[in-house]
Design a protein around this motif. Structure first.
Motif, short mmCIF file in Angstrom:
data_model
loop_
_atom_site.label_atom_id
_atom_site.label_comp_id
_atom_site.label_asym_id
_atom_site.label_seq_id
_atom_site.Cartn_x
_atom_site.Cartn_y
_atom_site.Cartn_z
N VAL A 179 -8.99 75.67 69.55
CA VAL A 179 -10.34 75.08 69.65
C VAL A 179 -10.51 73.92 68.69
CG1 VAL A 179 -12.80 75.56 69.49
CG2 VAL A 179 -11.24 77.29 70.41
N ILE A 180 -10.08 74.13 67.43
CA ILE A 180 -10.24 73.08 66.42
C ILE A 180 -9.40 71.87 66.84
CG2 ILE A 180 -9.82 72.48 64.02
CD1 ILE A 180 -11.83 74.52 63.95
N PRO A 181 -10.01 70.69 66.89
CA PRO A 181 -9.22 69.52 67.29
C PRO A 181 -8.06 69.27 66.33
CG PRO A 181 -11.41 68.88 66.54
CD PRO A 181 -11.41 70.35 66.64
N LYS A 182 -7.01 68.74 66.89
CA LYS A 182 -5.77 68.59 66.14
C LYS A 182 -5.98 67.73 64.89
CE LYS A 182 -0.92 68.17 67.27
NZ LYS A 182 0.08 67.42 68.02
N GLU A 183 -6.86 66.73 65.01
CA GLU A 183 -6.97 65.80 63.90
C GLU A 183 -7.61 66.42 62.67
OE1 GLU A 183 -9.37 62.41 64.71
OE2 GLU A 183 -11.09 63.49 63.90
N SER B 156 -19.19 73.39 57.54
CA SER B 156 -18.70 74.37 56.57
C SER B 156 -17.52 75.18 57.11
CB SER B 156 -19.82 75.30 56.16
OG SER B 156 -20.33 75.94 57.31
N TYR B 157 -17.42 75.28 58.44
CA TYR B 157 -16.31 76.05 59.00
C TYR B 157 -14.95 75.48 58.57
CZ TYR B 157 -15.54 72.20 62.21
OH TYR B 157 -15.25 70.96 62.71
N GLU B 158 -14.95 74.20 58.18
CA GLU B 158 -13.69 73.59 57.75
C GLU B 158 -13.07 74.35 56.58
OE1 GLU B 158 -14.30 69.47 56.88
OE2 GLU B 158 -14.96 69.00 58.90
N ILE B 159 -13.96 74.87 55.69
CA ILE B 159 -13.44 75.59 54.52
C ILE B 159 -12.63 76.80 54.97
CG2 ILE B 159 -14.17 77.15 52.69
CD1 ILE B 159 -15.89 75.21 51.58
N PHE B 160 -13.11 77.48 56.03
CA PHE B 160 -12.42 78.68 56.48
C PHE B 160 -11.20 78.36 57.33
CE2 PHE B 160 -16.85 79.78 55.85
CZ PHE B 160 -16.73 80.86 55.02
N VAL C 200 -8.91 86.18 67.30
CA VAL C 200 -9.91 85.16 67.62
C VAL C 200 -9.80 83.98 66.65
CG1 VAL C 200 -12.39 84.67 67.65
CG2 VAL C 200 -11.50 86.73 68.76
N ILE C 201 -9.67 84.31 65.34
CA ILE C 201 -9.58 83.23 64.35
C ILE C 201 -8.35 82.37 64.62
CG2 ILE C 201 -9.04 82.76 61.94
CD1 ILE C 201 -11.06 84.57 61.08
N LEU C 202 -7.20 83.04 64.87
CA LEU C 202 -5.99 82.28 65.13
C LEU C 202 -6.15 81.42 66.38
CD1 LEU C 202 -3.15 84.79 64.26
CD2 LEU C 202 -3.59 82.57 63.20
N PHE C 203 -6.82 82.00 67.39
CA PHE C 203 -7.04 81.26 68.62
C PHE C 203 -7.88 80.01 68.36
CE2 PHE C 203 -9.71 80.31 72.29
CZ PHE C 203 -8.73 80.06 73.25
#
Lengths: 401, 249, 250
Positions: free
Chosen positions: C33-37, A93-97, C25-28
């Motif tokens: 953290v979130i994988p590029k794909e 669900s984090y994808e939505i945010f 933190v969100i921007l970070f």
């Protein structure tokens, strides 16, 4: 594929009348998705009531102001839970945010929710309670004093100037908050209203009907909570306040009812391709939840009661009783409204040739018990909030100015 | 920085504003250079000749085999409907088990005015409502115009199923993600026909590239009267029907 | 600058810090953290497309069958079944093309198979060959009479059906469809020119029927009876209708 699912779908298949597309046998948005707009509606409605005090200077309603804000917060915290629980993959669900699809109405959830929670509700509550929190940080015992110090972000300034600034800030936030509350619930309506494949949902009126039914339910829930909490604290109910809230409730019900009637008449008069199946559905599958629960019990009955109370001058006790009854009827009615929109929209085939059935689960993630739990949870949160941030101040000091 | 980079950067930034995404999407749709690649190359589509279909259901079986669609008769990437229009104008539509096995008779033959079969599948719309509403972009259009679902991305919210006017999508009972026809993407990219087209004994289903001048599909579109399903919804379907009856929805 | 900061109310500064940290933190997370794909549509679509492309193929396509089964393939391509790909009847055969010896695709020989397409159904297009499986030569597998690679409707000799169309149609749906008229009927050539004067003959003895139906005959898969003791004084066709023999479901 599990045997239970096969059995369930086989059972459902027997109850199909007419023709449905084979894939339509499953109803995907179930009871939890009924709970979701109901809860966000309460948030928006409670906030609108609170804003009456700050923006429109309706002084009589002041006693409900802080209660309304905390109610809105309690329900807003719970609002994403039904959504989360109904997902096939809640862990994603984090994808939505974080990585939303820009063209999706549903992806706006993250923005709308974050905006409303943080920039409107939390900020306004913070400014409203800042002075109290600073004071409580000094007077409470350990560890609660530290708790309040952290909550107040270690601010200490409670000079007249600072408090005046707080008040200004609250007013400014409320002004931003009213359109935000409209967006919060209008957006929920838009999720349904923008589905062009579904004639029961696809209507520009849906977001507006959602909004006004939200205001109705929000005012009613604050009215209920105010009566229950004040009585349980052994205090006297402020009848001036109650009468005023009740008349706002009446006006909101009138607007909401007119909009819904307009929607019905519009559909019947335009009488498009889908009208046959929709009429059949309303008369067969939704006859109880729409005609009896939503319109008769949830709308006309409280409307009648509120009008009668306005015309005749009943004594206090009878007024209280009648307000209480109509506020409860309204909750039932608005919940049915959500049910009829969400479930009703999936009970007919998009081929407009048949109807299917929704069989509610009792247990399970999307079942009745979970829905009941989610409806009780905000009240538990509210109880905690009322303990932590009592709207009426602590130790009998009079803070509710 | 060229225009394209600028637009995507702008829409990336807008993500952090409430409703910024909507504006970002507007910006993107206004900038043709971002969609230019979709116009050249292949654009796969399907034609269906209603007057050829004998309702044998081989396509439904083949699709389930080829794509590991759940076997039980509830989930279909393609299915066949039978329409019976009676002399009293009553319309009876059936699709028991998606059309696998014989269609059992329910109407006396002397009452039938006309009757025919309609195979259905995902229309791979040029303007797909499912891709528009997907909150995480799990449903998307390939450059060939095929609408696919990324099952590692899908969160299972079912919004796409609600948005599809054709009932072409279902929630996969094991993967818990949305699933639908891929036009046998794994076959057509290797030069093969989609499984349903391969096994259609009447060649009622015609597969081809819309950008190719000479293909069975191009010929079909040139020679026959073509209709699509629910054109009023402006989804711009790419499954083209010949001899489509007005009663078909 | 200092004046500016002192003018900003104290709570605002505190809030700005909190929100700053939060959005930081969100921007970070989004940035690192979130994988590029997951972020870039191009990439995650490529992986989805690759996954899709890697799906297993079950249907091999009919072209490849011709490489080994060219006889059947060519025969099929000249007949009514020319539009059919082999896998319509034989099922998915990709495995067979890879391991021809280990996996043999089924060849449906039962009677129930062909009617899936050829049962009469008013919704089927006019002109498509359809039968009523209950009346059409019951119980016999279709491939007894029709070669699935080159199916043809069986026909009575033109010369007979020109006049005896009713009988020809009846017989076409019967067990006796394979028998030519002249097997039973003795037809002098003159019958064609002067049919009423010179009649075609009917069997007068039981021998003809006995050649297949007698308990001692060697012909397989036909009902057997002790022809010479059965049915008293009558010749077979006086009780049984040879153009549509009764079916005795046992």
């Amino acid at each position: 594929m599990s045997i239970e699912l096969v059995d369930k779908l086989t059972e459902l298949l027997k109850q199909v009348t007419g023709f449905i597309y084979p894939n339509e046998i499953q109803i995907h948005w179930t009871l939890l998705i009924v709970v979701y707009p109901y809860i966000t509606g309460l948030v928006a409605g409670a906030f609108i009531l609170a804003s009456l005090v700050k923006v429109f200077n309706v002084k009589e309603v002041q006693p409900t102001y802080r209660l309304a804000m905390l109610t809105a917060l309690a329900f807003l915290i719970v609002a994403p839970l039904p959504l989360l629980l109904h997902l096939g993959h809640p862990e994603r669900s984090y994808e939505i945010f974080l990585t939303p699809n820009l063209s999706s109405a549903m992806a706006m959830f993250g923005f709308v929710y974050a905006w409303y929670l943080m920039l409107v509700l939390l900020l306004e509550i913070w400014f409203e309670y800042r002075k109290d929190m600073v004071l409580w940080g000094k007077t409470e015992k350990f560890p609660m004093n530290w708790f309040y110090k952290i909550l107040s972000l270690f601010s200490t300034d409670i000079s007249e100037k600072a408090v005046a600034f707080d008040k200004k800030a609250v007013k400014a936030i409320t002004i931003v908050g009213i359109p935000s509350a409209f967006i919060l619930h209008g957006y929920v309506g838009f999720i349904f209203g923008s589905v062009k494949a579904n004639p029961w949902w696809s209507s520009v009126l849906i977001p507006i009907v959602f909004l006004f039914s939200a205001i109705v339910s929000g005012i009613a829930i604050v009215l209920l909570l105010y009566m229950i909490i004040t009585t349980s604290r052994g205090k006297q109910i402020d009848m001036k306040c109650l009468d005023r809230v009740a008349s706002f409730l009446l006006y909101a019900v009138i607007v909401d009812f007119s909009l819904e009637v307009l929607d019905f008449i519009h559909r019947l008069y335009e009488s498009e391709e889908s009208i046959t199946i929709i009429t059949t559905m309303v008369l067969n599958k939704l006859s109880i939840s729409l005609i009896v629960m939503q319109i008769l019990l949830g709308m006309l009955l409280p409307l009648g009661i509120l009008i009668i109370v306005k015309i005749f001058r009943f004594n206090q006790e009878l007024r209280k009783l009648l307000y209480f009854v109509s506020a409860i009827m309204i909750q039932i009615g608005i919940f049915s409204t959500r049910w009829n929109v969400v479930i009703g929209g999936q009970m007919f085939s998009k081929s407009f040739r048949g109807l299917l059935t929704y069989k509610m689960e009792i247990f399970g993630l999307e079942g009745l018990l979970m829905a009941v739990f989610l409806l009780i949870l905000p009240f538990l949160i509210l109880t905690v909030l009322l303990k932590v941030l009592p709207p009426w101040g602590k130790n009998n000091e009079t803070n509710t100015t | 920085m060229n225009r394209r980079n600028f637009v995507s950067l702008l829409s990336q930034l807008l993500v952090f504003l409430p409703f910024g995404g909507t504006f970002g999407a507007f910006l993107k749709s206004a900038d043709k250079s971002l969609t230019a690649e979709a116009v050249t190359g292949q654009r796969y589509a399907m034609g269906i000749q209603i007057s050829e279909c004998i309702g044998c259901g081989r396509c439904v079986v083949a699709c389930k085999t080829e794509n590991n669609v759940p076997r039980k008769p509830f989930f279909f990437r393609t299915w066949v409907e039978r329409y019976i229009i009676k002399k009293d104008d009553e319309v009876i539509v059936q699709s028991k088990d998606g059309g696998v096995g014989a269609f059992t008779e329910t109407v006396k033959e002397k009452d039938i005015l006309r009757s025919f079969f309609v195979p259905k599948l995902c229309n791979h719309c040029d303007n797909p409502p499912c891709a528009q509403v997907c909150p995480v972009g799990a449903t998307f259009q390939t450059v060939e115009g095929i609408v696919l679902v990324d099952e590692n991305r899908c969160i299972g919210c079912s919004y796409c199923i609600q948005a599809c006017p054709y009932g072409a999508r279902y929630m996969h009972p094991e993967k818990h993600t949305a699933d639908k026809c891929t036009l046998c993407y794994h076959r057509i990219k290797k030069g093969m026909l989609p499984a349903c087209v391969e096994v259609c004994p009447m060649q009622a289903r015609v597969f081809g590239d819309l950008n190719s001048g000479a293909s069975p599909l191009a010929r079909l579109k040139r020679m026959k009267n073509i209709s699509v399903l629910k054109p009023g919804l402006n989804t711009k379907p790419k499954v083209f029907y010949t001899d489509l009856d007005g009663e078909v929805r | 600058m200092k004046i500016f900061f002192t003018k900003v109310p104290d709570p605002i500064i505190r809030l700005v810090i909190v929100f700053g940290v939060f959005f930081g933190v969100i921007l970070f997370v989004r940035g690192f953290v979130i994988p590029k794909e997951l972020k870039e549509k191009g990439i995650h679509r490529t992986s989805a497309i690759e996954r899709e492309l890697a799906s297993e193929i079950h249907y091999a396509g009919s072209g490849i069958c011709a490489e080994c089964h060219d006889e059947e393939y060519d025969l099929k391509n000249e007949g009514y079944h020319q539009k059919l790909s082999c896998e319509v009847c034989h099922g998915p055969a990709m495995e067979h093309t890879e391991e021809p010896d280990d996996f043999t695709p089924p060849a449906p020989r039962q009677r129930k198979f062909c009617p899936e397409c050829h049962t009469y159904n008013p919704s089927r297009p006019t002109g498509f060959p359809q039968i009523n499986p209950v009346a059409h030569n019951p119980l016999r597998p279709c491939i007894d009479c029709h070669n699935p690679h080159d199916p043809k409707p069986l026909t009575v000799p033109r010369e007979c059906s020109a006049c005896h169309a009713q009988i020809a149609i009846t017989k076409a749906g019967s067990h006796h469809v394979m028998l030519e008229c002249t097997v039973c009927h003795d037809t002098p050539d003159e019958h064609k020119s002067t049919p009423r004067l010179i009649r075609a003959g009917k069997p007068v003895k039981r021998d003809l029927c006995a050649s297949c139906h007698d308990k001692d005959s060697g012909v397989k898969e036909v009902p057997k009876i002790d022809v010479y003791t059965h049915g008293e004084k009558y010749v077979c066709w006086q009780c049984h209708s040879p153009h549509m023999p009764e079916v005795n479901h046992e």
